[in-house]
Design a protein around this motif. Structure first.
Motif, mmCIF file in Angstrom:
data_model
loop_
_atom_site.group_PDB
_atom_site.id
_atom_site.type_symbol
_atom_site.label_atom_id
_atom_site.label_comp_id
_atom_site.label_asym_id
_atom_site.label_seq_id
_atom_site.Cartn_x
_atom_site.Cartn_y
_atom_site.Cartn_z
ATOM 1 N N PRO A 294 0.599 -1.294 0.003
ATOM 2 C CA PRO A 294 -0.567 0.430 -0.138
ATOM 3 C C PRO A 294 0.924 1.215 -0.057
ATOM 4 O O PRO A 294 0.464 2.287 -0.694
ATOM 5 N N ASP A 295 2.293 1.332 0.947
ATOM 6 C CA ASP A 295 2.778 2.688 0.662
ATOM 7 C C ASP A 295 3.002 2.761 -0.695
ATOM 8 O O ASP A 295 3.891 4.160 -1.031
ATOM 9 N N VAL A 296 3.379 1.620 -1.638
ATOM 10 C CA VAL A 296 4.135 2.134 -2.685
ATOM 11 C C VAL A 296 2.992 2.588 -3.408
ATOM 12 O O VAL A 296 3.244 3.173 -4.525
ATOM 13 N N LEU A 297 2.067 1.894 -3.500
ATOM 14 C CA LEU A 297 1.469 2.552 -4.344
ATOM 15 C C LEU A 297 0.521 3.783 -3.772
ATOM 16 O O LEU A 297 0.462 4.685 -5.150
ATOM 17 N N GLU A 298 0.933 3.840 -3.192
ATOM 18 C CA GLU A 298 0.652 5.727 -2.959
ATOM 19 C C GLU A 298 1.824 6.833 -3.355
ATOM 20 O O GLU A 298 1.203 7.695 -4.332
ATOM 21 N N GLN A 299 2.431 6.389 -3.213
ATOM 22 C CA GLN A 299 3.902 6.967 -3.982
ATOM 23 C C GLN A 299 3.178 7.371 -5.539
ATOM 24 O O GLN A 299 3.878 8.071 -6.180
ATOM 25 N N LEU A 300 2.833 5.922 -5.685
ATOM 26 C CA LEU A 300 2.613 6.387 -7.662
ATOM 27 C C LEU A 300 0.782 6.561 -8.092
ATOM 28 O O LEU A 300 1.161 6.911 -9.115
ATOM 29 N N PHE A 301 0.759 6.609 -6.573
ATOM 30 C CA PHE A 301 -1.267 7.575 -7.437
ATOM 31 C C PHE A 301 -0.265 8.624 -6.960
ATOM 32 O O PHE A 301 -0.547 9.492 -8.018
ATOM 33 N N ASP A 302 0.965 9.287 -6.335
ATOM 34 C CA ASP A 302 1.229 11.027 -6.305
ATOM 35 C C ASP A 302 1.839 10.702 -7.849
ATOM 36 O O ASP A 302 1.703 12.303 -8.055
ATOM 37 N N ALA A 303 2.331 9.981 -8.088
ATOM 38 C CA ALA A 303 3.300 10.325 -9.326
ATOM 39 C C ALA A 303 2.153 10.501 -10.763
ATOM 40 O O ALA A 303 2.673 11.396 -11.527
ATOM 41 N N GLY A 304 0.782 10.363 -10.669
ATOM 42 C CA GLY A 304 0.289 10.314 -11.560
ATOM 43 C C GLY A 304 -0.381 9.178 -12.201
ATOM 44 O O GLY A 304 -1.272 9.141 -12.892
ATOM 45 N N LEU A 305 -0.372 8.294 -11.326
ATOM 46 C CA LEU A 305 -0.936 6.548 -11.508
ATOM 47 C C LEU A 305 -2.559 6.209 -11.598
ATOM 48 O O LEU A 305 -3.008 7.601 -10.470
ATOM 49 N N ASP A 306 -3.881 6.382 -12.285
ATOM 50 C CA ASP A 306 -4.660 6.762 -12.472
ATOM 51 C C ASP A 306 -5.896 5.846 -12.059
ATOM 52 O O ASP A 306 -7.051 5.938 -11.197
ATOM 53 N N SER A 307 -5.020 4.652 -12.119
ATOM 54 C CA SER A 307 -6.430 3.104 -11.773
ATOM 55 C C SER A 307 -5.902 2.000 -11.276
ATOM 56 O O SER A 307 -4.447 1.860 -11.879
ATOM 57 N N ILE A 308 -6.528 0.789 -11.332
ATOM 58 C CA ILE A 308 -5.550 -0.021 -10.565
ATOM 59 C C ILE A 308 -6.314 -1.047 -11.029
ATOM 60 O O ILE A 308 -8.480 -1.246 -10.855
ATOM 61 N N ARG A 309 -6.148 -3.092 -10.873
ATOM 62 C CA ARG A 309 -6.612 -4.151 -11.171
ATOM 63 C C ARG A 309 -6.120 -4.886 -10.299
ATOM 64 O O ARG A 309 -4.836 -5.166 -9.907
ATOM 65 N N VAL A 310 -6.938 -5.271 -9.061
ATOM 66 C CA VAL A 310 -6.499 -5.963 -8.113
ATOM 67 C C VAL A 310 -6.185 -7.392 -8.474
ATOM 68 O O VAL A 310 -8.038 -7.435 -8.519
ATOM 69 N N SER A 311 -5.759 -8.498 -8.486
ATOM 70 C CA SER A 311 -6.078 -9.677 -8.611
ATOM 71 C C SER A 311 -6.614 -10.405 -7.365
ATOM 72 O O SER A 311 -5.579 -10.548 -6.367
#
Ligand code: SF4
Length: 437
Positions: A294-311
């Motif tokens: 989750p922490d890494v994901l936060e950083q990627l959202f800060d950078a501009g990631l728009d969406s995720i698909r979780v398996s």
């Protein structure tokens, strides 16, 4: 099975294969769908014409379960009843993208049977000169329709991209995906349509039973090789920007079948996203992931990631752990990632790996309803689990007991009724369509 029930509908004829791999219908026997330990004769109502692009497979070391119409009973056949002495084998359909299985092919394992290769094994029969598949259409989009992926057009794109980015190793890797593995996502990059893949990560912190890019179980073969290098942020952004600037409603996606989990390559993905977003606000930057960090994901959202698909194969921890075999993370981390993404107003899908018998068991259905209430995700991408279905059921049943399945069609309808704004589909949507139902 009551006779009256069967009379109401037209039974679909069983199809089987001989040792040469020739596939034929078996007069007097109806095809049967399997869902966990339950069997059901297939009817017109339970099947659709087998969609274009699907493939039929003969299942080795196994015997078909069929329905003897005159005797009104299920039978497991070792040999052709019309040609005594000729061994027969079950046949299954690998359906084209956009179709979710409602039943798997019905069979029993023979002694000494090996694992089936990593595909999904849909039930199939024959009626009015057509194969009929036990499948439900969940996505009409022609994103991966092979008829629209002419090899001469793919080659033209390959040559053009070679000229444009001669030293880009990610471009070269995608060439192998498109031309050697026939990967539709790879082809779409060279054709300049829909969603382009950005495989990046060599590593994963899960050990899924059915991982298609790395297998430590020597009885199961991975179907493609995992990417053997880590592309640089420049290589990633060059491929991504080429696609985004050319394609309307474009999507670029980290997390492909030929890599590990992209959260373990954030050191190159984060700067790549920053470069893309400093060049253009257009295009959807998506990540297909196990959601373990989750922490890494936060950083990627800060950078501009728009969406995720979780398996997820299951929203029940015991079944999740048994299939994903997480190392160094927990199911609660996956839940946290989803919660963070929703809180940050990012579009969240789950890549819900379906296997009739487990997915439509009352235990999983109830758990999924509770899960969506707690984590109001935006979309379920109904995907067929590519794993030996009988062994998967037995493994999951040992992890957590499963009662008689409710039926895939029924659970799809019920979930939709409870959550009318929940999107169903198979493909990652572009941001322009995030909230279109
Ligand atoms: S999360 Fe993906 S890459 Fe990792 S083991 Fe599972 S299938 Fe393989």
């Amino acid at each position: 099975m009551k006779n009256s029930l069967l009379k109401k509908e037209k039974l679909v004829t069983a199809v089987v294969a001989n040792p040469k791999g020739e596939i034929f219908e078996l007069e007097g026997y109806a095809a049967v769908g399997m869902s966990g330990s339950s069997f059901l004769p297939l009817t017109t109502h339970l099947t659709v014409n087998m969609p274009y692009g699907g493939e039929l497979m003969r299942l080795p070391d196994r015997s078909p379960v069929v329905y003897n119409i005159s005797r009104n009973r299920f039978e497991t056949l070792k040999e052709n009843p019309h040609r005594p002495g000729e061994p027969i084998f079950p046949v299954a359909a690998f359906n084209s993208p956009g179709y979710v299985l409602s039943f798997v092919s019905a069979y029993k394992e023979n002694k000494g049977a090996d694992y089936l290769p990593l595909f999904s094994y849909g039930a199939v029969g024959w009626q009015k000169d057509r194969f009929r598949s036990a499948a439900i259409l969940v996505d009409r989009e022609n994103r991966q329709d092979l008829r629209l992926m002419k090899i001469k057009n793919v080659m033209a794109g390959v040559h053009q991209m070679r000229k444009k980015m001669p030293n880009n190793r990610l471009r070269a890797h995608l060439e192998k995906c498109a031309l050697q593995y026939g990967c539709p996502a790879g082809k779409n990059f060279f054709l300049g349509r829909y969603e382009a893949p950005l495989p990046t990560s060599r590593y994963c912190n899960a050990h899924c039973l059915g991982c298609i890019s790395l297998q430590k179980n020597d009885k199961i073969k991975n179907s493609q090789d995992r990417i053997a290098f880590t592309p640089t942020p420049r290589e990633i952004s060059e491929v991504a920007l080429e696609h985004i600037l050319k394609v309307k409603k474009s999507i670029v996606s980290f997390g492909q079948g030929c890599e590990g989990d992209p959260l373990l390559a954030a050191e190159v993905i984060e700067p790549a996203i920053t470069v893309i977003r400093s060049a253009t606000p257009h295009g959807t930057i998506n990540m297909n992931t196990n959601g373990s960090k989750p922490d890494v994901l936060e950083q990627l959202f800060d950078a501009g990631l728009d969406s995720i698909r979780v398996s997820l194969n299951s929203v029940r921890k015991a079944c999740y752990d048994t299939y994903f075999r997480p190392k160094g993370y927990d199911f609660s981390d996956v839940q946290k990632s989803i919660r963070i993404a929703i809180g940050r107003k990012k579009f969240v899908s789950i890549n819900y790996l379906n296997c009739p018998g487990v997915t439509d068991a009352p235990e999983e259905f109830e758990a999924l309803i509770a899960f969506i209430k707690q984590y109001p995700i935006h979309m379920i991408q109904w995907r067929n689990l590519n794993f030996d279905p009988l062994r998967y059921y037995n493994i999951m049943d040992r992890a957590s007991k499963h009662r008689k399945p409710l039926g895939m069609k029924k659970i799809l309808n019920k979930i939709k009724k409870i959550f009318p704004n929940l999107k169903y589909g198979y493909f990652n949507p572009p941001k322009e369509n995030f909230y279109k139902i």
